[in-house]
Design a protein around this motif. Structure first.
Motif, PDB file in Angstrom:
ATOM      1  N   HIS A   1      33.862  95.205  57.940  1.00  0.00           N
ATOM      2  CA  HIS A   1      34.850  94.168  57.648  1.00  0.00           C
ATOM      3  C   HIS A   1      36.061  94.805  56.966  1.00  0.00           C
ATOM      4  CE1 HIS A   1      31.589  91.417  58.526  1.00  0.00           C
ATOM      5  NE2 HIS A   1      32.429  90.400  58.458  1.00  0.00           N
ATOM      6  N   LEU A   2      37.242  94.284  57.293  1.00  0.00           N
ATOM      7  CA  LEU A   2      38.476  94.734  56.662  1.00  0.00           C
ATOM      8  C   LEU A   2      39.293  93.529  56.221  1.00  0.00           C
ATOM      9  CD1 LEU A   2      39.724  97.621  59.011  1.00  0.00           C
ATOM     10  CD2 LEU A   2      38.737  97.864  56.724  1.00  0.00           C
ATOM     11  N   THR A   3      39.977  93.698  55.084  1.00  0.00           N
ATOM     12  CA  THR A   3      40.931  92.708  54.605  1.00  0.00           C
ATOM     13  C   THR A   3      42.330  93.212  54.923  1.00  0.00           C
ATOM     14  OG1 THR A   3      39.478  92.087  52.779  1.00  0.00           O
ATOM     15  CG2 THR A   3      41.782  91.447  52.601  1.00  0.00           C
TER      16      THR A   3
ATOM     17  N   PRO B   1      36.491  95.315  51.899  1.00  0.00           N
ATOM     18  CA  PRO B   1      36.064  94.378  50.847  1.00  0.00           C
ATOM     19  C   PRO B   1      34.672  94.743  50.337  1.00  0.00           C
ATOM     20  CG  PRO B   1      35.730  93.392  52.997  1.00  0.00           C
ATOM     21  CD  PRO B   1      36.344  94.752  53.252  1.00  0.00           C
ATOM     22  N   ALA B   2      34.346  94.247  49.176  1.00  0.00           N
ATOM     23  CA  ALA B   2      33.043  94.560  48.575  1.00  0.00           C
ATOM     24  C   ALA B   2      32.606  93.409  47.684  1.00  0.00           C
ATOM     25  CB  ALA B   2      33.111  95.858  47.775  1.00  0.00           C
ATOM     26  N   ILE B   3      31.338  93.435  47.360  1.00  0.00           N
ATOM     27  CA  ILE B   3      30.746  92.485  46.414  1.00  0.00           C
ATOM     28  C   ILE B   3      30.367  93.262  45.159  1.00  0.00           C
ATOM     29  CG2 ILE B   3      28.768  90.985  45.946  1.00  0.00           C
ATOM     30  CD1 ILE B   3      30.747  89.786  47.904  1.00  0.00           C
ATOM     31  N   VAL B   4      30.719  92.726  43.999  1.00  0.00           N
ATOM     32  CA  VAL B   4      30.263  93.332  42.752  1.00  0.00           C
ATOM     33  C   VAL B   4      29.150  92.464  42.183  1.00  0.00           C
ATOM     34  CG1 VAL B   4      32.069  92.177  41.372  1.00  0.00           C
ATOM     35  CG2 VAL B   4      30.908  94.201  40.470  1.00  0.00           C
ATOM     36  N   GLU B   5      28.014  93.100  41.974  1.00  0.00           N
ATOM     37  CA  GLU B   5      26.838  92.428  41.430  1.00  0.00           C
ATOM     38  C   GLU B   5      26.663  92.824  39.972  1.00  0.00           C
ATOM     39  OE1 GLU B   5      24.605  89.522  43.152  1.00  0.00           O
ATOM     40  OE2 GLU B   5      23.946  90.701  41.455  1.00  0.00           O
ATOM     41  N   LYS B   6      26.379  91.845  39.138  1.00  0.00           N
ATOM     42  CA  LYS B   6      26.078  92.098  37.731  1.00  0.00           C
ATOM     43  C   LYS B   6      24.816  91.329  37.364  1.00  0.00           C
ATOM     44  CE  LYS B   6      30.927  92.725  36.354  1.00  0.00           C
ATOM     45  NZ  LYS B   6      32.026  92.224  35.489  1.00  0.00           N
TER      46      LYS B   6
ATOM     47  N   GLU C   1      25.787  87.447  38.104  1.00  0.00           N
ATOM     48  CA  GLU C   1      27.137  87.204  38.594  1.00  0.00           C
ATOM     49  C   GLU C   1      27.352  87.964  39.897  1.00  0.00           C
ATOM     50  OE1 GLU C   1      31.782  88.012  37.224  1.00  0.00           O
ATOM     51  OE2 GLU C   1      30.179  88.070  35.734  1.00  0.00           O
ATOM     52  N   THR C   2      27.857  87.255  40.897  1.00  0.00           N
ATOM     53  CA  THR C   2      28.154  87.851  42.204  1.00  0.00           C
ATOM     54  C   THR C   2      29.595  87.506  42.550  1.00  0.00           C
ATOM     55  OG1 THR C   2      25.849  87.500  42.876  1.00  0.00           O
ATOM     56  CG2 THR C   2      27.437  87.991  44.614  1.00  0.00           C
ATOM     57  N   THR C   3      30.451  88.526  42.600  1.00  0.00           N
ATOM     58  CA  THR C   3      31.885  88.293  42.766  1.00  0.00           C
ATOM     59  C   THR C   3      32.440  89.149  43.896  1.00  0.00           C
ATOM     60  OG1 THR C   3      32.024  87.958  40.379  1.00  0.00           O
ATOM     61  CG2 THR C   3      34.094  88.216  41.569  1.00  0.00           C
ATOM     62  N   PRO C   4      33.222  88.553  44.812  1.00  0.00           N
ATOM     63  CA  PRO C   4      33.841  89.361  45.868  1.00  0.00           C
ATOM     64  C   PRO C   4      35.135  90.011  45.386  1.00  0.00           C
ATOM     65  CG  PRO C   4      34.336  87.050  46.221  1.00  0.00           C
ATOM     66  CD  PRO C   4      33.446  87.108  45.006  1.00  0.00           C
ATOM     67  N   ASN C   5      35.393  91.202  45.866  1.00  0.00           N
ATOM     68  CA  ASN C   5      36.691  91.863  45.706  1.00  0.00           C
ATOM     69  C   ASN C   5      37.173  92.185  47.115  1.00  0.00           C
ATOM     70  OD1 ASN C   5      38.864  93.585  45.345  1.00  0.00           O
ATOM     71  ND2 ASN C   5      37.945  94.674  43.635  1.00  0.00           N
ATOM     72  N   TRP C   6      38.075  91.360  47.614  1.00  0.00           N
ATOM     73  CA  TRP C   6      38.493  91.487  49.007  1.00  0.00           C
ATOM     74  C   TRP C   6      39.345  92.732  49.241  1.00  0.00           C
ATOM     75  CZ3 TRP C   6      35.083  88.717  50.926  1.00  0.00           C
ATOM     76  CH2 TRP C   6      34.774  87.434  50.460  1.00  0.00           C
ATOM     77  N   GLN C   7      39.874  93.331  48.187  1.00  0.00           N
ATOM     78  CA  GLN C   7      40.671  94.548  48.323  1.00  0.00           C
ATOM     79  C   GLN C   7      40.050  95.669  47.491  1.00  0.00           C
ATOM     80  OE1 GLN C   7      44.864  93.776  47.607  1.00  0.00           O
ATOM     81  NE2 GLN C   7      44.835  91.897  48.805  1.00  0.00           N
ATOM     82  N   TYR C   8      38.787  95.950  47.763  1.00  0.00           N
ATOM     83  CA  TYR C   8      38.037  96.936  46.983  1.00  0.00           C
ATOM     84  C   TYR C   8      38.647  98.328  47.108  1.00  0.00           C
ATOM     85  CZ  TYR C   8      34.123 100.071  45.817  1.00  0.00           C
ATOM     86  OH  TYR C   8      33.340 101.072  45.304  1.00  0.00           O
TER      87      TYR C   8
END
Length: 268
Positions: free
Chosen positions: A259-261, A216-221, A119-126
């Protein structure tokens, strides 16, 4: 006959229509296969404006030597660990020196072998790194504001849980996520004080504007596979044998470099 001609015309028109129509089914399939993540308009690249240059992670896709490639292809488990590949690259066994009757099993150690992304999910407001406030309560006309970073912020990601050989696992996750998303991911990023962006935000009279900035960040599982690695020599043949294979669920937060959100709202 008229009915037959009419049916034939309809078939021809339908065939032409199908040829010129975009194939959304295949397009959607290709989009899923690439795994690329499209950045929303609220996410802005500030690489040129950032007052603290971020160094790219030194995590190249290590190319195995011919000898290493031979060993990897012989292994009973997939080997992707750059650390292990580097060790094999630095090793050499001259086959001409090996006796036909020679037999040896050399224990190289226990390593994380590969990482399978699930699973690869973005969190734009990490993580929030800045808030600009502009008060136009006393104004009679629109006022304008821009983003200005007030203090330097360091945002760190990394593994979400403790695992054996954490650095090797983190490197494999980072490489897999970068390949999958095509984004400039890092385990940490810095936003320098005084960083600005020229995008304008308008504040109406009798209003207060708030501009928030997030990294922002990507969460990898996924799952990391471990195993005991042996180099087995039989005569002139060399191969890798992996024993006692285990797997462990693992995840990581990976900030998106430079990068910034932005989120903007006014009150009251």
């Amino acid at each position: 006959m008229k009915i037959q001609r009419l049916l034939l015309q309809l078939i021809i028109i339908s065939s032409i229509f199908m040829l010129i129509m975009p194939n959304n089914t295949f397009a959607e399939k290709d989009k899923k296969v690439t795994g690329e993540i499209e950045l929303p308009s609220s996410v802005i690249n500030i690489e040129k404006e950032n007052t603290v240059p971020n160094q790219a992670e030194n995590k190249p896709f290590l190319k195995p030597s011919e000898f290493t490639k031979e060993l990897i292809e012989s292994a009973n488990e997939k080997i992707e660990n750059p650390h292990l590949i580097r060790i094999l690259n630095e090793s050499a066994i001259n086959s001409s020196l090996l006796s036909v009757g020679m037999r040896a099993t050399i224990y190289l150690g226990e390593y994380p072998l590969n990482y399978k992304s699930e699973e690869t999910t973005p969190n734009w407001q990490y993580q929030k790194v800045n808030t600009n406030v502009h008060d136009n309560m006393a104004g009679n006309v629109n006022s304008r504001m821009n983003y200005v970073q007030q203090v330097q912020k360091r945002v760190t990601g990394g593994l979400t849980a403790k695992v054996p050989h954490a650095e090797d696992v983190q490197n494999m996750i980072l490489l897999k996520a970068m390949e999958k998303t095509k984004l400039p991911l890092m385990t940490q990023t810095i936003i320098g004080a005084g960083t600005k962006h020229n995008q304008v935000y308008n504040i109406h009279p009798k209003k207060v504007g708030y501009l928030h900035a997030y990294v922002p960040a990507i969460v990898e599982k996924g799952e990391a596979t471990y195993g005991e690695v042996y180099l087995v020599i039989k005569g002139t043949k060399r191969k890798i044998v992996v024993k006692n294979v285990t797997s462990q669920k693992v995840g990581a937060w990976l900030p998106i470099q430079n990068h910034l959100t932005f989120t903007f709202h006014v009150t009251p």
